[in-house]
Design a protein around this motif. Structure first.
Motif, PDB file in Angstrom:
ATOM      1  N   ALA A 130     -19.009  31.123  -8.429  1.00  0.00           N
ATOM      2  CA  ALA A 130     -20.253  31.044  -8.247  1.00  0.00           C
ATOM      3  C   ALA A 130     -20.901  32.693  -8.624  1.00  0.00           C
ATOM      4  O   ALA A 130     -22.081  32.725  -9.229  1.00  0.00           O
ATOM      5  CB  ALA A 130     -20.934  30.743  -6.802  1.00  0.00           C
ATOM      6  N   ALA A 131     -20.324  33.744  -7.760  1.00  0.00           N
ATOM      7  CA  ALA A 131     -20.866  35.109  -7.977  1.00  0.00           C
ATOM      8  C   ALA A 131     -20.871  35.656  -9.692  1.00  0.00           C
ATOM      9  O   ALA A 131     -21.673  36.004  -9.979  1.00  0.00           O
ATOM     10  CB  ALA A 131     -19.971  35.843  -7.243  1.00  0.00           C
ATOM     11  N   ALA A 132     -19.848  34.926 -10.155  1.00  0.00           N
ATOM     12  CA  ALA A 132     -19.707  35.479 -11.947  1.00  0.00           C
ATOM     13  C   ALA A 132     -20.802  34.548 -12.576  1.00  0.00           C
ATOM     14  O   ALA A 132     -21.363  35.388 -13.474  1.00  0.00           O
ATOM     15  CB  ALA A 132     -18.448  34.821 -12.162  1.00  0.00           C
ATOM     16  N   LEU A 133     -21.188  33.464 -12.075  1.00  0.00           N
ATOM     17  CA  LEU A 133     -22.286  32.690 -13.028  1.00  0.00           C
ATOM     18  C   LEU A 133     -23.643  33.410 -12.909  1.00  0.00           C
ATOM     19  O   LEU A 133     -24.068  33.875 -13.663  1.00  0.00           O
ATOM     20  CB  LEU A 133     -22.354  31.606 -12.485  1.00  0.00           C
ATOM     21  N   ALA A 134     -23.676  33.963 -11.209  1.00  0.00           N
ATOM     22  CA  ALA A 134     -24.977  34.552 -11.245  1.00  0.00           C
ATOM     23  C   ALA A 134     -24.994  35.955 -11.549  1.00  0.00           C
ATOM     24  O   ALA A 134     -26.023  36.466 -12.358  1.00  0.00           O
ATOM     25  CB  ALA A 134     -25.254  34.821  -9.550  1.00  0.00           C
ATOM     26  N   LEU A 136     -26.988  33.646 -14.898  1.00  0.00           N
ATOM     27  CA  LEU A 136     -26.989  32.161 -14.648  1.00  0.00           C
ATOM     28  C   LEU A 136     -27.375  31.949 -12.936  1.00  0.00           C
ATOM     29  O   LEU A 136     -26.334  31.083 -12.575  1.00  0.00           O
ATOM     30  CB  LEU A 136     -25.912  31.307 -15.206  1.00  0.00           C
ATOM     31  N   VAL A 137     -28.102  32.306 -12.547  1.00  0.00           N
ATOM     32  CA  VAL A 137     -28.401  32.450 -11.083  1.00  0.00           C
ATOM     33  C   VAL A 137     -28.323  30.990 -10.456  1.00  0.00           C
ATOM     34  O   VAL A 137     -27.697  30.601  -9.479  1.00  0.00           O
ATOM     35  CB  VAL A 137     -29.528  33.315 -10.371  1.00  0.00           C
ATOM     36  N   THR A 138     -29.281  30.600 -10.982  1.00  0.00           N
ATOM     37  CA  THR A 138     -29.506  28.750 -10.778  1.00  0.00           C
ATOM     38  C   THR A 138     -27.920  27.981 -10.566  1.00  0.00           C
ATOM     39  O   THR A 138     -27.728  27.420  -9.721  1.00  0.00           O
ATOM     40  CB  THR A 138     -30.370  28.089 -11.394  1.00  0.00           C
ATOM     41  N   ALA A 139     -27.570  28.274 -11.867  1.00  0.00           N
ATOM     42  CA  ALA A 139     -26.297  27.703 -12.260  1.00  0.00           C
ATOM     43  C   ALA A 139     -25.182  27.996 -11.044  1.00  0.00           C
ATOM     44  O   ALA A 139     -24.402  27.123 -10.278  1.00  0.00           O
ATOM     45  CB  ALA A 139     -25.340  27.771 -13.450  1.00  0.00           C
ATOM     46  N   TRP A 186     -18.666  35.866 -17.545  1.00  0.00           N
ATOM     47  CA  TRP A 186     -18.848  36.871 -17.028  1.00  0.00           C
ATOM     48  C   TRP A 186     -18.266  38.093 -17.786  1.00  0.00           C
ATOM     49  O   TRP A 186     -18.990  39.055 -17.835  1.00  0.00           O
ATOM     50  CB  TRP A 186     -18.479  37.007 -15.520  1.00  0.00           C
ATOM     51  N   GLY A 187     -17.089  37.917 -17.929  1.00  0.00           N
ATOM     52  CA  GLY A 187     -16.439  39.008 -18.654  1.00  0.00           C
ATOM     53  C   GLY A 187     -16.853  39.127 -19.793  1.00  0.00           C
ATOM     54  O   GLY A 187     -17.134  40.547 -20.555  1.00  0.00           O
TER      55      GLY A 187
END
Length: 114
Positions: A83-87, A91-94, A27-28
């Protein structure tokens, strides 16, 4: 059999913990900002989260070990952030899969009283 299930749940928990740190780093590093800000976010956010984990959750050795509701709330925020960082990094599905795996692991740990 129960010992195997407990071991698998603990191993999955460890990999989920690492997954949060990796997700925060991704994310960063993927923010739309100059390179200095991306490096600070990509390295600083996981470092801050790792520090919090070490202070409050680290396997019975944390100086301010959380229990009960506080521990559950901390876990939900911690893994929810992963999970929010992935989205947020595209990477929403991830992110959804990560959240589902965490919920399944948490349920398994509750059922085996870990």
């Amino acid at each position: 059999m129960l010992t195997m299930v407990k071991g698998a749940a603990a191993a999955l928990m460890f990999f989920l913990e690492l997954g949060v740190l990796i997700a925060l780093a991704r994310w960063g590093f993927t923010r739309e900002a100059n390179i200095v800000v991306r490096i600070l976010l990509g390295l600083g956010t996981p470092a801050a989260f790792a520090t919090l984990w070490g202070l409050f959750m680290a396997g019975g050795k944390a100086p301010y070990q959380l229990h009960g509701f506080a521990r559950g709330a901390f876990e939900v925020v911690w893994f929810g952030a992963g999970a929010a960082a992935l989205a947020a990094s595209g990477l929403v599905t991830a992110g959804v899969v990560f959240a589902v795996v965490y919920v399944a692991d948490a349920a398994l740990r509750l059922l085996t009283r870990q």
